[in-house]
Design an enzyme around this catalytic site. Structure first.
Site, mmCIF file in Angstrom:
data_model
loop_
_atom_site.group_PDB
_atom_site.id
_atom_site.type_symbol
_atom_site.label_atom_id
_atom_site.label_comp_id
_atom_site.label_asym_id
_atom_site.label_seq_id
_atom_site.Cartn_x
_atom_site.Cartn_y
_atom_site.Cartn_z
ATOM 1 N N LYS A 44 -10.618 -5.208 -4.720
ATOM 2 C CA LYS A 44 -11.631 -4.151 -4.874
ATOM 3 C C LYS A 44 -11.048 -2.940 -5.589
ATOM 4 C CE LYS A 44 -13.203 -4.478 -0.081
ATOM 5 N NZ LYS A 44 -12.569 -4.075 1.148
ATOM 6 N N LYS A 92 0.827 -1.214 0.000
ATOM 7 C CA LYS A 92 0.000 0.000 0.000
ATOM 8 C C LYS A 92 0.858 1.260 0.000
ATOM 9 C CE LYS A 92 -4.425 -1.622 1.804
ATOM 10 N NZ LYS A 92 -5.408 -1.525 2.882
ATOM 11 N N LYS A 120 -3.909 -11.394 -6.661
ATOM 12 C CA LYS A 120 -5.236 -11.594 -6.058
ATOM 13 C C LYS A 120 -6.249 -10.616 -6.644
ATOM 14 C CE LYS A 120 -5.715 -8.552 -2.173
ATOM 15 N NZ LYS A 120 -6.206 -8.177 -0.914
HETATM 16 P P1 TYM Z 1 -10.625 -6.383 3.228
HETATM 17 O O1 TYM Z 1 -11.834 -5.564 3.158
HETATM 18 O O2 TYM Z 1 -9.436 -5.989 2.446
HETATM 19 O O3 TYM Z 1 -10.942 -7.895 2.896
HETATM 20 C C1 TYM Z 1 -12.010 -8.551 3.498
HETATM 21 C C2 TYM Z 1 -11.846 -10.064 3.459
HETATM 22 O O4 TYM Z 1 -11.827 -10.531 2.114
HETATM 23 C C3 TYM Z 1 -10.707 -11.387 1.934
HETATM 24 N N1 TYM Z 1 -10.250 -11.256 0.536
HETATM 25 C C4 TYM Z 1 -10.063 -12.293 -0.294
HETATM 26 N N2 TYM Z 1 -10.214 -13.621 -0.132
HETATM 27 C C5 TYM Z 1 -9.957 -14.407 -1.193
HETATM 28 N N3 TYM Z 1 -9.565 -13.945 -2.407
HETATM 29 C C6 TYM Z 1 -9.405 -12.619 -2.611
HETATM 30 N N4 TYM Z 1 -9.048 -12.164 -3.811
HETATM 31 C C7 TYM Z 1 -9.661 -11.732 -1.527
HETATM 32 N N5 TYM Z 1 -9.615 -10.374 -1.386
HETATM 33 C C8 TYM Z 1 -9.968 -10.108 -0.122
HETATM 34 C C9 TYM Z 1 -9.670 -10.872 2.926
HETATM 35 O O5 TYM Z 1 -8.707 -11.846 3.211
HETATM 36 C C10 TYM Z 1 -10.545 -10.538 4.107
HETATM 37 O O6 TYM Z 1 -10.813 -11.698 4.868
HETATM 38 N N6 TYM Z 1 -8.020 -6.056 7.228
HETATM 39 C C11 TYM Z 1 -9.187 -6.837 6.873
HETATM 40 C C12 TYM Z 1 -10.438 -6.293 7.552
HETATM 41 C C13 TYM Z 1 -10.356 -6.409 9.024
HETATM 42 C C14 TYM Z 1 -10.312 -7.638 9.757
HETATM 43 C C15 TYM Z 1 -10.246 -7.251 11.127
HETATM 44 C C16 TYM Z 1 -10.345 -8.977 9.397
HETATM 45 C C17 TYM Z 1 -10.316 -5.405 9.927
HETATM 46 N N7 TYM Z 1 -10.254 -5.899 11.171
HETATM 47 C C18 TYM Z 1 -10.179 -8.225 12.139
HETATM 48 C C19 TYM Z 1 -10.270 -9.935 10.419
HETATM 49 C C20 TYM Z 1 -10.183 -9.553 11.759
HETATM 50 C C21 TYM Z 1 -9.294 -6.880 5.362
HETATM 51 O O7 TYM Z 1 -8.512 -7.441 4.705
HETATM 52 O O8 TYM Z 1 -10.307 -6.329 4.789
#
Ligand code: TYM
Length: 331
Positions: free
Chosen positions: A198, A113, A195
């Site tokens: 979004k 990032k 991967k």
């Molecule tokens: P975020 O919003 O980036 O992603 C949310 C979840 O989606 C999963 N993910 C994927 N899984 C499979 N293939 C993909 N291409 C893919 N892209 C995203 C991510 O692994 C995630 O599970 N930081 C976290 C949000 C968060 C969180 C937490 C998670 C904040 N606090 C506490 C667990 C526990 C995140 O990645 O958000």
């Protein structure tokens, strides 16, 4: 015995993709019957990259509706907005004194990032994993269902929990990531070794949960495949393997079953079948989400009761933490 606690969250930044669904939300649904689940909308994490305020507000409610449309039952699971529970920021501050700058600067996502947002490498971006650890540890969660890209962050949460416990005495449950096979890493349709994200600049690379049927089918038609014509999963065929993974995840079948189904068929027919399967799965979710968004008061009530439930659990842990570290809390 108390039920196991599950914690997870998604950021309301950008449109969610089928990666978010298959890697995270879909698995949360399966867990809520057996465990005590907390599912948050991580708006505090989202602001570590620039967000348009009106859009962030709108997306927060859209994500709440989406969670429910995907099958999260607000009667069973606490569904809430992270910023509604102030203990997240409070525990983050305490953990900041336990976390080291060196380990945070080595986090893969921070490095990625920082490169992507070179003009805005803010403190929050580096602190992201500490806030995430605070999220998880506040609820004494045993298990954190996430996609593979978040494994490193859950491991840091474990490290911080262990370090804190060693320094101040047993306080936190040490959490574990739960990464289920199949949907753990859904890849870009245009660069299948990366991967699906979004925030990808190429809209053809990702299938958004809001994409209509024609868009889904068109994007799959344009998906990059590999040389050769066989439809089999292998390291040499990342494009085909990714499409097979997506197909199997939505069809609930094994790779072998899918390979057998497409034996002797061409890429065109295969990609159309994947597109139709995904579109079929998304349309009921989209309909349900639209229905829910028509009743904002109902969504507001759900988020309020989710936050109340989360608050009670979070307050208990934070008070214990304050006692352990020597914060005066009255006699
Ligand atoms: P975020 O919003 O980036 O992603 C949310 C979840 O989606 C999963 N993910 C994927 N899984 C499979 N293939 C993909 N291409 C893919 N892209 C995203 C991510 O692994 C995630 O599970 N930081 C976290 C949000 C968060 C969180 C937490 C998670 C904040 N606090 C506490 C667990 C526990 C995140 O990645 O958000």
């Amino acid at each position: 015995m108390d039920k196991k606690v599950i914690y997870s969250a998604v950021q309301p930044s950008g449109n969610l993709t089928i990666g978010n669904y298959l890697g995270a939300i879909r698995n949360w649904v399966k867990l809520q019957n057996e465990y005590d689940c907390f599912y948050a909308i991580a708006n505090m994490h989202a602001i570590t990259v620039k967000q348009e305020p009106a859009e962030l507000r709108r997306r927060t409610l859209e994500l709440a509706a989406l969670y429910i449309a995907c099958g999260i039952d607000p009667e069973k699971s606490a569904l809430y907005v992270q910023s509604h529970v102030p203990q997240h920021a409070e525990l983050c501050w305490v953990l900041n004194s336990v976390a080291y700058v060196g380990e945070m600067s080595r986090m893969t996502q921070f490095k990625d990032k920082s490169q992507k947002h070179a003009e805005n490498i803010n403190m929050g971006l580096m602190d992201y994993p500490v806030l995430m650890a605070a999220d998880i540890l506040l609820y004494q969660a045993q298990c954190v269902p996430v996609g593979a890209d978040q494994k490193q962050h859950v491991e840091i949460a474990r490290d911080l929990a262990i370090r804190f416990n060693n320094r101040y005495g047993e306080t936190f449950t040490v959490p574990e990531p739960l990464i289920l096979k199949g949907g753990a890493k859904i890849c870009s349709l245009q660069e299948p070794t990366k991967k699906m994200s979004k925030s990808d600049e190429n809209p053809n690379a990702s299938i958004f949960l809001t994409d209509d049927r024609d868009t889904v089918i068109r994007k799959f038609k344009r998906a990059v495949t590999d040389s050769g014509s066989e439809i089999v999963a292998s390291d040499e065929k990342p494009g085909v393997t990714n499409l097979l993974n997506i197909y199997c995840a939505f069809k609930n079948c094994t790779l072998q079953e899918a390979e057998r189904e497409f034996e002797g068929k061409g890429y065109g027919e295969f990609k159309l079948a994947v597109g139709e399967t995904v579109a079929d799965a998304l349309s009921p979710i989209q309909e349900e989400q639209a229905k829910l968004l028509a009743d904002k008061n109902y969504l507001g009530e759900i988020l309020k009761s989710g936050a109340d439930r989360a608050y009670r659990a979070a307050r208990r842990t934070l008070s214990k933490v304050y006692r352990k570290i020597g914060f005066y809390q009255g006699e």
